[in-house]
Design an enzyme around this catalytic site. Structure first.
Site, short mmCIF file in Angstrom:
data_model
loop_
_atom_site.label_atom_id
_atom_site.label_comp_id
_atom_site.label_asym_id
_atom_site.label_seq_id
_atom_site.Cartn_x
_atom_site.Cartn_y
_atom_site.Cartn_z
N GLU A 87 0.78 -1.22 0.00
CA GLU A 87 0.00 0.00 0.00
C GLU A 87 0.82 1.28 0.00
O GLU A 87 0.41 2.29 -0.56
CB GLU A 87 -0.94 0.01 1.22
CG GLU A 87 -1.93 -1.13 1.27
CD GLU A 87 -3.00 -1.03 0.20
OE1 GLU A 87 -3.42 0.10 -0.13
OE2 GLU A 87 -3.39 -2.09 -0.34
N SER A 475 -45.88 -31.40 42.55
CA SER A 475 -45.41 -31.75 43.89
C SER A 475 -44.10 -31.08 44.26
O SER A 475 -43.72 -31.05 45.43
CB SER A 475 -45.26 -33.27 44.01
OG SER A 475 -46.51 -33.90 43.83
#
Length: 839
Positions: A87, A475
């Site tokens: 770059e 229960s």
């Protein structure tokens, strides 16, 4: 000649002046709209939300952009050089703008008539990525140049490069080099070789065109060009170059590096973070550390799956997904057309639904006790008889056929089936469970969730049964009713008649004839036995004796909401609508000595720079009682209290006017806690704990004796028509609930109960959760006595009664009368309870 030279000189001066005039004009026009470069020093890169276990294993990642910022000093030198070669090789020498690069771009524009490259430096790309659009117009380029010059004046080269490497888009939702390394190679940037680093450096130019996943050939050309540039620029030597260019393309897509599957937990965290922080939760880089223990979560995942498969296998095989040979009548199984069948099978496998648990397979041949199968990716294997012989024919939820005698009784060639891989590597015939399940484990002292599973497979159904499924408790709710009875003055030795009863209750819309699950009646029975044997008629008489209003008032003090409970006698049987998480939170009060705590999942929220939130859980803290009882005497004295789940130090600090436990040390790893409110008399709590231990040693939870521990207690639960099966059990350190049921509220089957559907899952989980931990019991509170009683009457045993048993009482509620009028001896009254007398 002189005139010509003068003309050139004046023309050059005029041209240069014109360029300067244009540049100055552009600067004066554009500079007022340029943003301040100073903001780059405080830039917040959009980083996804990440969720971790308490031992820092990644559970999930949320956010559109995958990004993991890295500091420049942590970045490999070869990576920096690869980006410069690709770059901006003059990055360290230019002032932000490379004149040579711009002139090259201008020549390309003149010669081609279109913009070929922008001549952008790394600094100019930083300006574009942070401040400008990607529109290819001249005005943006001028802004880019001006900003680059400003950036170079205010930031050094290392700061600019760090911003660039963390911001740049590199394809596949990867922003920044670390995210790209994870996406393409599944490794950290520091673990990649030179060829892989160069491949990543080739992506900014065109992330889709040079993508090694989408177009590996073009990406390879780009990579090798960058390596050649690195060689020419002296960044690498010839050996490095030759080694790197010879490397094949190894990139492939790696999703988020999830280290542990806990999608229900992750989704709960995501929702809570959105409620707290809004959409910014996805971009601000929050790291969420939960209370979840990774090993316990893995165990929870497995035991829930195993429990649901055990349930579905008990009820028989529903048959294959389809038979591919029958689906196409033109296909026959013979040698001449076998390849045609295989092609059809492979295509069907490619399109068949699968998940992380169940895989599609096609039966290719059946022998006496073996089925041959074809799986995806052309894998072939067999299903042995012991992984096949469970498959009785499913008739309905209450009926199934005879045991199969051979593989041909179950499967035939062409069947498209589902299989799962067992721990020994072999395949087992399977099917999608129709039932669903929830498992929640928490620390009962402070409500920290240790593991949570909300269903068989989150990716098939995101409905979280742990937090969203409102079910009847059955229960499993009885211990709270019994606790209310003991709170109101009854004892574990109180005699209650286990006999038929009929109610004409308007609230129950007519006559009600409740019954015990085994249709038997035991006559006068002690309250203790009524609970550990889960006798319905005893529970109903108990509730009628103490009163519905008083019971509900007591239950509300524990944290249950009135709207969830029926105001009639069916409350005694668990006619209460709760989510599994709500029921588990209620059980925490029983398990921790009577303190009300709230479940919590997020321990702390962090960013790279700071801790934004740290949990301050309400904690069962008997050591805090002195401070709470004498707030006016509080000073800045510090007192140590027990450690939390995370192992971090906890400091009890006096001086907070709200009686909070706060950190006065300033240490970041010190957890703040808040003393929990004690909502149940510790003596009542101790008695209920003791009775629930009997559920395991004498009652409906006997299977849990396999754990061979005497510090565990719990309760089974089964609702009418077996629509819900529960087991909730605990010791002082770990509380776990398991629920199994159908999403559509239909029956699990006639013979499905909490004791055989939910309890085995609980046992398999707690075997791991309690492994290596010493047995612990809640200490016996003051004001209690242990007496020998006659089990048939609940009164004090007469001297010499060989059938006498020990029972524990609150001192003021201890019995005083003796069976058959005898006077107890001093040896019959013990002031300290001996746990071994119960077993």
């Amino acid at each position: 000649m002189v005139k010509f030279l003068k003309f050139l000189l004046w023309s050059g001066l005029a041209g240069g002046g014109g360029v300067l005039l244009i540049a100055a004009s552009a600067y004066l026009y554009l500079s007022p709209s340029l943003p301040s470069v100073e903001t780059l020093r405080d830039v917040h890169l959009q980083t996804p939300l990440r969720v971790y276990t308490r031992d820092e294993k990644l559970l999930a990642e949320f956010g559109e952009k995958r990004r993991t910022p890295v500091r420049i000093e942590e970045t490999p030198e070869f990576l920096v050089r690869a980006f410069m070669a690709a770059e901006d090789d003059r990055f360290y020498s230019h002032p932000g703008v490379d004149i040579v690069g711009l002139m090259r771009a201008a020549v390309q524009l003149v010669s081609t008539g279109s913009i070929q490259s922008g001549g952008s430096t790394i600094t100019m790309q930083v300006a574009k990525n942070f401040f400008l659009s990607h529109e290819r117009v001249f005005s943006r380029k001028f802004n880019e140049i001006l900003l680059a010059l400003q950036i170079e004046r205010e930031l050094n080269k290392s700061e600019i490069l760090e911003l660039y490497l963390n911001k740049i888009y590199l394809g596949n939702r990867a922003y920044g080099v670390e995210a790209a390394a994870q996406v393409y190679y599944g490794q950290s940037i520091n673990e990649l070789n030179l060829a892989q680093l160069a491949m990543i450096a080739g992506l900014p130019k065109a992330p889709s065109r040079y993508n090694p996943i989408n177009d590996p050939d073009r990406a390879l050309i780009r990579r090798n060009w960058i390596l050649g540039r690195m060689l020419d620029l002296g960044y690498i030597d010839n050996n490095n170059y030759q080694t790197a260019v010879s490397q094949p393309v190894t990139a492939r897509y790696h999703g988020s590096r999830i280290e542990l599957q806990a999608p229900y937990v992750a989704e709960m965290v995501r929702q809570e973070m959105i409620e707290r922080y809004g959409p910014e939760a996805y971009t601000e880089g929050f790291q969420i550390y939960t209370t979840v223990d990774s090993s316990l979560q893995e165990t929870a995942n497995q035991v829930v799956v195993d429990g649901l498969f055990a349930y579905t296998e008990r009820h028989g095989y529903r048959g294959p997904v389809t038979n591919l040979n029958e689906a196409d009548q033109n296909l026959e199984i013979n040698n001449s057309e076998i390849q045609s069948n295989v092609d059809v099978w492979k295509e069907a496998l490619k399109n068949a639904r699968s998940n992380r648990i169940l895989m599609p397979a096609v039966v290719t041949a059946v022998e006496d006790k073996t089925a041959h199968i074809l799986l995806r990716n052309d894998e072939v294997d067999v299903i042995d008889w012991d992984n096949l012989n469970w498959a009785k024919r499913f008739i309905n939820v209450n009926a199934f056929g005879y045991d199969p005698k051979s593989a041909g009784d179950v499967l035939k060639a062409g069947d498209l089936i589902l299989v799962r891989k067992m721990p020994d590597g072999r395949y087992r015939l399977s099917q999608d469970p129709e039932a669903q399940s929830s498992l929640i484990s928490m620390n009962p002292k402070n409500g920290a969730i240790l593991s949570l599973v909300g269903g068989f497979n989150f990716f098939d159904s995101m409905y979280n049964r742990s937090t969203q499924a409102v079910r009847q408790a059955g229960s499993s709710f009885k211990p709270f009713v019994y606790a209310a009875a003991i709170h109101e003055g009854l004892t574990a030795a109180t005699m209650i008649n286990d006999a038929p009863i009929v109610f004409a209750d308007k609230g129950l819309e007519g006559t009600w004839r409740p019954n015990n699950d085994n249709m038997k009646f035991n006559g006068p029975t002690r309250l203790r036995e009524g609970l550990y044997r889960s006798r319905n008629l005893i529970s109903i008489r108990l509730l009628r004796e103490i009163g519905i209003n008083r019971t509900i008032n007591f239950l509300e003090s524990l944290g249950f909401e009135d709207g969830t409970m029926e105001r009639n006698l069916s409350l005694a049987l668990g006619n209460v609508s709760l989510t599994p998480l709500q029921l588990t939170a209620g059980y925490a009060t029983i398990a921790n000595g009577g303190y009300k705590v709230s479940p919590y999942l997020i321990d702390r929220v962090e960013t790279v720079d700071e801790v934004l939130f740290r949990a301050s859980p309400e904690t069962a803290c008997p050591e805090c009682e002195d401070l709470l009882d004498n707030p006016q005497e509080q000073t800045t004295e510090q007192t140590e209290v027990p450690e939390a789940d995370s192992g971090s130090a906890i400091i009890l600090a006096r001086g907070d006017q709200d009686n909070h436990i706060v950190d006065l040390t300033g240490e970041p790893d010190t957890q703040r806690i808040t003393p929990a409110e004690q909502v149940m008399d510790p003596r009542v709590n101790y008695i209920i704990n003791d009775i629930m231990s009997d559920v395991i040693w004498k009652g409906t939870g006997r299977r849990a004796q396999a754990l061979k521990r005497h510090d565990i207690a719990g309760k089974t639960g089964t609702t009418n028509d077996s629509k819900d099966a529960w087991f909730v059990g605990f010791n002082p350190e770990v509380l776990t609930s398991v629920w199994i049921g159908m999403d559509d509220y239909t029956t699990l089957g006639r013979w499905e109960y909490g004791g055989n559907a939910a309890l085995p899952v609980w046992i398999d989980f707690m075997k791991v959760a309690l492994d290596g931990k010493p047995e612990q019991r809640l200490p016996q509170p003051d004001g209690m006595v242990s007496l020998r009683i006659d089990p048939k009457t609940g009164r004090l045993a007469r001297q010499g009664d060989k059938n006498a048993i020990f029972e524990i009482f609150r001192q003021e509620k201890a019995p005083t009368s003796v069976s058959e009028g005898s006077i107890p001896s001093l040896n019959d009254i013990e002031q300290s309870f001996k746990p071994e007398d119960l077993f």
